[in-house]
Design a protein around this motif. Structure first.
Motif, short mmCIF file in Angstrom:
data_model
loop_
_atom_site.label_atom_id
_atom_site.label_comp_id
_atom_site.label_asym_id
_atom_site.label_seq_id
_atom_site.Cartn_x
_atom_site.Cartn_y
_atom_site.Cartn_z
N TYR A 171 -43.90 47.58 -12.59
CA TYR A 171 -43.12 46.38 -12.26
C TYR A 171 -43.66 45.15 -13.01
O TYR A 171 -43.91 44.11 -12.42
N HIS A 180 -45.51 42.39 -10.67
CA HIS A 180 -44.95 41.60 -9.58
C HIS A 180 -46.05 41.27 -8.57
O HIS A 180 -46.78 42.14 -8.11
N ASP A 267 -36.75 28.25 -11.43
CA ASP A 267 -35.70 29.23 -11.71
C ASP A 267 -36.15 30.26 -12.73
O ASP A 267 -35.78 31.44 -12.65
N ASP A 270 -38.56 32.68 -10.91
CA ASP A 270 -37.79 33.55 -10.01
C ASP A 270 -37.01 34.60 -10.80
O ASP A 270 -36.93 35.77 -10.39
N TRP A 271 -36.45 34.21 -11.94
CA TRP A 271 -35.70 35.16 -12.78
C TRP A 271 -36.64 36.26 -13.29
O TRP A 271 -36.28 37.44 -13.28
N ASN A 273 -39.39 37.39 -11.92
CA ASN A 273 -39.76 38.30 -10.84
C ASN A 273 -38.63 39.27 -10.51
O ASN A 273 -38.87 40.46 -10.22
N LYS A 274 -37.39 38.80 -10.53
CA LYS A 274 -36.26 39.68 -10.29
C LYS A 274 -36.12 40.72 -11.40
O LYS A 274 -35.83 41.89 -11.14
N LYS A 275 -36.35 40.29 -12.63
CA LYS A 275 -36.26 41.21 -13.76
C LYS A 275 -37.35 42.28 -13.69
O LYS A 275 -37.13 43.42 -14.12
N ILE A 277 -38.35 43.80 -11.17
CA ILE A 277 -37.86 44.85 -10.28
C ILE A 277 -36.69 45.59 -10.91
O ILE A 277 -36.67 46.83 -10.94
N SER A 278 -35.71 44.85 -11.41
CA SER A 278 -34.50 45.51 -11.93
C SER A 278 -34.80 46.36 -13.15
O SER A 278 -34.26 47.47 -13.29
#
Length: 290
Positions: A171, A180, A267, A270-271, A273-275, A277-278
């Motif tokens: 991650y 992460h 932002d 946050d982007w 951290n989301k990436k 995972i995805s």
């Protein structure tokens, strides 16, 4: 996670180290490599309080990266004497990292020598790291993908390592050197982070006077089981691929990340951290499809 114990040796010759650990890029703990150093007998928290007690030190804790905190800005500062008292008297998440003893306390240089492991160590970059009980570093790798020799003093430290080949399972946060930050590598939640179960790495616990060799670009997580500190010495990466990646990290990636933080603030963080995972979950989906 599939974590093998890091091999341990009491003594090792330069030739054996190069042949069995450096060339295959495998970690190892050297248990009795520095017993001739004055630091072996002298270096503990009380000695650091005595020799550097008046120095103001930057402190960091385990809070996730936030734009409002600034880039690599310390979360607190205090005198080393007060910090050592804090470490010894109560649990604290505050850590010191990348503290250059050449610059801050030159007299400490008399307590150690640069060992000959067959690699050219960078003599201008000995760094100290301190932490309180249960404080930890996020899983990360160093920006220069160096070969690292980590000398531990006082207390015990838990270590988890992964080679770069395991990045796809960890991650990783894009445009950064960390995974992460919500992952607890001491006790990972596989329901939340299922792909970690595919990761294969190494583990050990370091005690006073032991030296850990971390090969080029190895991911590392470190947790202090008791208050203590370590010193790292490093040698440049030799693998051309790692040298190229280090150059990219130093010359491009870090500046791009700083720029995007300035432009997009929280932002951007946050982007990323989301990436983390995805993108990692997508790799599992691709594997299942095959």
């Amino acid at each position: 996670m599939n974590l093998a114990d890091i091999p341990r040796v009491s003594y090792i010759t330069k030739d054996d180290f190069i042949e069995h650990y450096f060339k295959p890029q495998k970690p190892v703990v050297l248990e009795r490599a520095i017993e001739d150093w004055p630091a072996f007998d002298k270096w503990n928290l009380d000695y650091m309080k005595k020799i550097a007690g008046d120095k103001i030190v930057p402190l960091y804790d385990n809070r996730p990266v936030q734009h409002k905190d600034g880039f690599n800005e310390p979360h607190a500062k205090m005198k080393m004497a007060d910090y050592v008292d804090l470490l010894k008297n109560e649990p604290t998440k505050y850590r010191i990292f990348l503290w250059n003893i050449l610059k801050e306390v030159p007299v400490l240089q008399k307590d150690y020598t640069f060992p000959d492991f067959g690699l050219k160590l960078l003599k201008g970059l000995p760094m100290l790291f301190f932490g309180g009980k249960d404080s930890y570093t996020f899983m990360h790798y160093d920006i220069d993908l160096a070969n690292i020799f980590h000398f531990h003093f006082d207390g015990e430290k838990e270590v988890v390592l992964f080679p770069q080949s395991e990045t796809k399972n960890l991650y990783k946060v894009p445009h950064s050197l960390i995974t992460h930050e919500s992952i607890d590598f001491s006790n990972p939640d596989y329901e939340k982070w299922p792909i970690l179960e595919r990761a294969s790495g190494y583990k050990t616990t370091l005690s006073h006077g032991e030296v850990l060799y971390m090969p080029e670009g190895y991911w590392h997580y470190m947790k202090y089981n008791s208050p203590g500190f370590s010193m790292s010495l490093r040698a440049m990466a030799r693998n051309p691929k790692n040298l190229a990646k280090a150059s990219y990290n130093i010359l491009i990636m870090r500046y791009y990340d700083v720029l995007m933080r300035k432009l997009k603030g929280q932002d951007w963080i946050d982007w990323k951290n989301k990436k983390a995972i995805s993108r990692t979950n997508k790799s599992l989906e691709t594997l299942v499809e095959k």
